[in-house]
Design an enzyme around this catalytic site. Sequence first.
Site, PDB file in Angstrom:
ATOM      1  N   GLU A  86      66.451  48.452  84.109  1.00 18.88           N
ATOM      2  CA  GLU A  86      65.739  48.656  82.944  1.00 18.88           C
ATOM      3  C   GLU A  86      65.119  47.792  82.368  1.00 18.88           C
ATOM      4  OE1 GLU A  86      68.033  51.163  80.062  1.00 18.88           O
ATOM      5  OE2 GLU A  86      66.085  51.705  79.139  1.00 18.88           O
ATOM      6  N   ARG A 121      81.551  45.184  88.606  1.00 25.02           N
ATOM      7  CA  ARG A 121      80.375  44.612  87.581  1.00 25.02           C
ATOM      8  C   ARG A 121      81.044  43.192  87.824  1.00 25.02           C
ATOM      9  NH1 ARG A 121      78.118  46.974  83.749  1.00 25.02           N
ATOM     10  NH2 ARG A 121      77.841  44.974  82.342  1.00 25.02           N
ATOM     11  N   LYS A 165      72.937  43.469  77.931  1.00 28.27           N
ATOM     12  CA  LYS A 165      71.542  43.040  77.422  1.00 28.27           C
ATOM     13  C   LYS A 165      71.184  43.389  75.914  1.00 28.27           C
ATOM     14  CE  LYS A 165      69.520  45.396  80.660  1.00 28.27           C
ATOM     15  NZ  LYS A 165      68.519  46.194  81.491  1.00 28.27           N
TER      16      LYS A 165
HETATM   17  P1  ATP Z   1      73.390  46.246  80.361  1.00 30.67           P
HETATM   18  O1  ATP Z   1      74.401  46.840  79.949  1.00 30.67           O
HETATM   19  O2  ATP Z   1      73.354  44.712  80.280  1.00 30.67           O
HETATM   20  O3  ATP Z   1      71.911  46.536  79.555  1.00 30.67           O
HETATM   21  P2  ATP Z   1      72.529  47.693  82.388  1.00 30.67           P
HETATM   22  O4  ATP Z   1      73.518  47.771  83.718  1.00 30.67           O
HETATM   23  O5  ATP Z   1      72.248  48.757  81.610  1.00 30.67           O
HETATM   24  O6  ATP Z   1      73.198  46.063  81.985  1.00 30.67           O
HETATM   25  P3  ATP Z   1      70.317  47.786  84.295  1.00 30.67           P
HETATM   26  O7  ATP Z   1      69.000  47.143  84.079  1.00 30.67           O
HETATM   27  O8  ATP Z   1      70.301  49.148  84.226  1.00 30.67           O
HETATM   28  O9  ATP Z   1      71.217  47.074  83.201  1.00 30.67           O
HETATM   29  O10 ATP Z   1      71.034  46.976  85.498  1.00 30.67           O
HETATM   30  C1  ATP Z   1      70.367  47.062  86.554  1.00 30.67           C
HETATM   31  C2  ATP Z   1      71.355  46.853  87.872  1.00 30.67           C
HETATM   32  O11 ATP Z   1      72.024  45.893  87.525  1.00 30.67           O
HETATM   33  C3  ATP Z   1      72.244  48.055  87.879  1.00 30.67           C
HETATM   34  O12 ATP Z   1      72.316  48.562  89.110  1.00 30.67           O
HETATM   35  C4  ATP Z   1      73.456  47.645  87.233  1.00 30.67           C
HETATM   36  O13 ATP Z   1      74.642  48.539  87.986  1.00 30.67           O
HETATM   37  C5  ATP Z   1      73.416  46.268  87.639  1.00 30.67           C
HETATM   38  N1  ATP Z   1      74.288  45.385  86.679  1.00 30.67           N
HETATM   39  C6  ATP Z   1      74.200  45.181  85.379  1.00 30.67           C
HETATM   40  N2  ATP Z   1      75.071  44.584  85.010  1.00 30.67           N
HETATM   41  C7  ATP Z   1      75.803  43.910  85.979  1.00 30.67           C
HETATM   42  C8  ATP Z   1      76.897  43.123  85.996  1.00 30.67           C
HETATM   43  N3  ATP Z   1      77.572  42.802  85.111  1.00 30.67           N
HETATM   44  N4  ATP Z   1      77.281  43.084  87.466  1.00 30.67           N
HETATM   45  C9  ATP Z   1      76.897  43.382  88.430  1.00 30.67           C
HETATM   46  N5  ATP Z   1      75.771  44.513  88.356  1.00 30.67           N
HETATM   47  C10 ATP Z   1      75.301  44.487  87.195  1.00 30.67           C
HETATM   48 MG    MG Z   2      71.370  50.674  82.718  1.00 30.40          MG
END
Ligand code: ATP
Ligand code: MG
Length: 568
Positions: free
Chosen positions: A37, A263, A273
């Site tokens: 995102e 994760r 984020k």
């Molecule tokens: P945040 O909570 O930091 O906003 P998010 O998962 O909402 O993280 P996205 O931009 O939706 O952020 O993530 C893109 C991809 O990265 C998704 O497939 C998510 O599962 C993966 N991802 C995010 N954080 C991690 C992590 N700590 N370890 C492994 N994969 C991750």
């Molecule tokens: Mg997300």
Amino acid sequence: MKGPEASDHLDFLREIVRRDTLSGRYGDRVVTRFPPEPNGYLHIGHAKSVCLNFGIARENGGVCHLRFDDTNPETEDMTYVESIMRDIRWLGFDWEDRLFFASDYFEKLYEFAVRLIRDGKAYVDSLNEEEIRRYRGTVTEPGRESPYRGRSVEENLDLFAGMRAGKFPDGAHVLRARGDMSARNMKMRDPLLYRIRHATHYRRGDEWCIYPMYDFAHPLSDAIEDITHSICTLEFENNRAVYDWLLDNLFEEPRPHQYEFARLNLDYTIMSKRKLLTLVEEGLVSGWDDPRMPTIAGMRRRGYTPGGIRLFAARIGVDKANSRVSMELLENAIRDDLNARAPRVMAVLRPLKVTITNYPEGKVEWLKAPYWPRDIDREGSREVPLSREVYIERTDFLEDPPDDWIRLRPGGEVRMRNAYFIRCEGVDRDPDSGEVTGLSCTYDPESLGAPSKGARKKTTAIQWVSAAHALPVDVRLYDRLFTVADPENAGDGKTFQDCLNPRSLEIVRGCLVEPSLAKASPGEPFQFLRNGYFVADEVDSRPGAPIFNRIVDLKDRYRAGVPATKRK
Ligand code: ATP
Ligand code: MG
């Protein structure tokens, strides 16, 4: 093609892909996607997912899509899109022409929603947010059906069209799937599919005032793109039921399937984020690319290498259970990658002046100094100037050292790396404070390149720079950003901001580096012998006046300068 340090052992995701390839479930297709995102910069957790998704595609002759999951108008922005693309490329992956945006699917998604309504599988609910929560029940109690659940298909179509046309304010209605309000998996209790948001979207402007929820947009985007393996993190395990429900109702096999992995959680930092944005917005760091940040942009500026990050991802592997990973694992991967990339040079961080009393005044010798240690199969050297006055590291001299001290002491000898042995003959000190301000030494003109014998064998070689030739620079030393391993769960009512390490950045001014480093360009790593790996900061360095970031320090035995014969 195998990733770095790949073994023949396949992790459970690669095992699934292999099984599907062998059975021909998707013909010969392997299509993964990385779906960020654009509401912040990528962090090291995302790097794990990038390496996984692009890696699996590459290893199986498949492709990986980059898809921006941009369905929240309030938080998303083009600058994030650009930073994410830059970071993925820098990590060494390429989506080629497979760049997609969920926001390009808004029309299609709307059509799918209409289809569900027509099939009696979705309805417009007019409960407010609070009521929806109450009706949902709890883990132990089933939910109750909304009084609006019985609306006719016509009424639902009409209301949904009205939602799209902007007839209603935010929150007046939502579109929900007809799930099962008593399902044990709470995600299946009539999941929300659409909500009204009168907000400007960074790509679609004001065209839309209804936006699809993640649970709706994500599986359908996967299906629209013919993804085969949709890999996400464990917190979406329960969402898989919704994923399957939607795709079973709207698509045929072979459709995409979702798999979850653990994760990445890294000690002494945070991986959200939203919280990273807080650090930026509250000015607690200098920006998303602050070298202390766990972001890819921060790590790049710090001097971490893409190869080191990929190595880290390969070493941690993928797992089905959440755990925390120590910072040492990341730092070791970075060191291991830098080891064969970073030429060895001399820099003195806390200078102590040494006058070589038997070295002729005005004489300068240019001594050949190899860039690489013997165990690295690379060639190259430069010449370093030696003159009567040099600086050594203050910590390489002790007046009253322990017996096993291998550096300089009064009356003792030590080798200046790539040069001569010197003997400490006298100590100058500040008459008031008693602090050592300089040393008088003599050098042994016969010792250049000669093997060390006798007592000399028990000493190490120390770094030095010529006073007349050294370049003064600022150096930035970094420590952990937080003082506790898990700042998001610090306890005692502490927020993650409360756990920031006040000593995470130390600026050391007046360091002296060998003159060859005036030409160091940002991004080019060096090992400052015994002081760690360094890179010129890409933002604050000026031509001829680099400012160095310490990327990572050295393992203890290299720091101490243990005699080569004792290294393991
Ligand atoms: P945040 O909570 O930091 O906003 P998010 O998962 O909402 O993280 P996205 O931009 O939706 O952020 O993530 C893109 C991809 O990265 C998704 O497939 C998510 O599962 C993966 N991802 C995010 N954080 C991690 C992590 N700590 N370890 C492994 N994969 C991750
Ligand atoms: Mg997300």
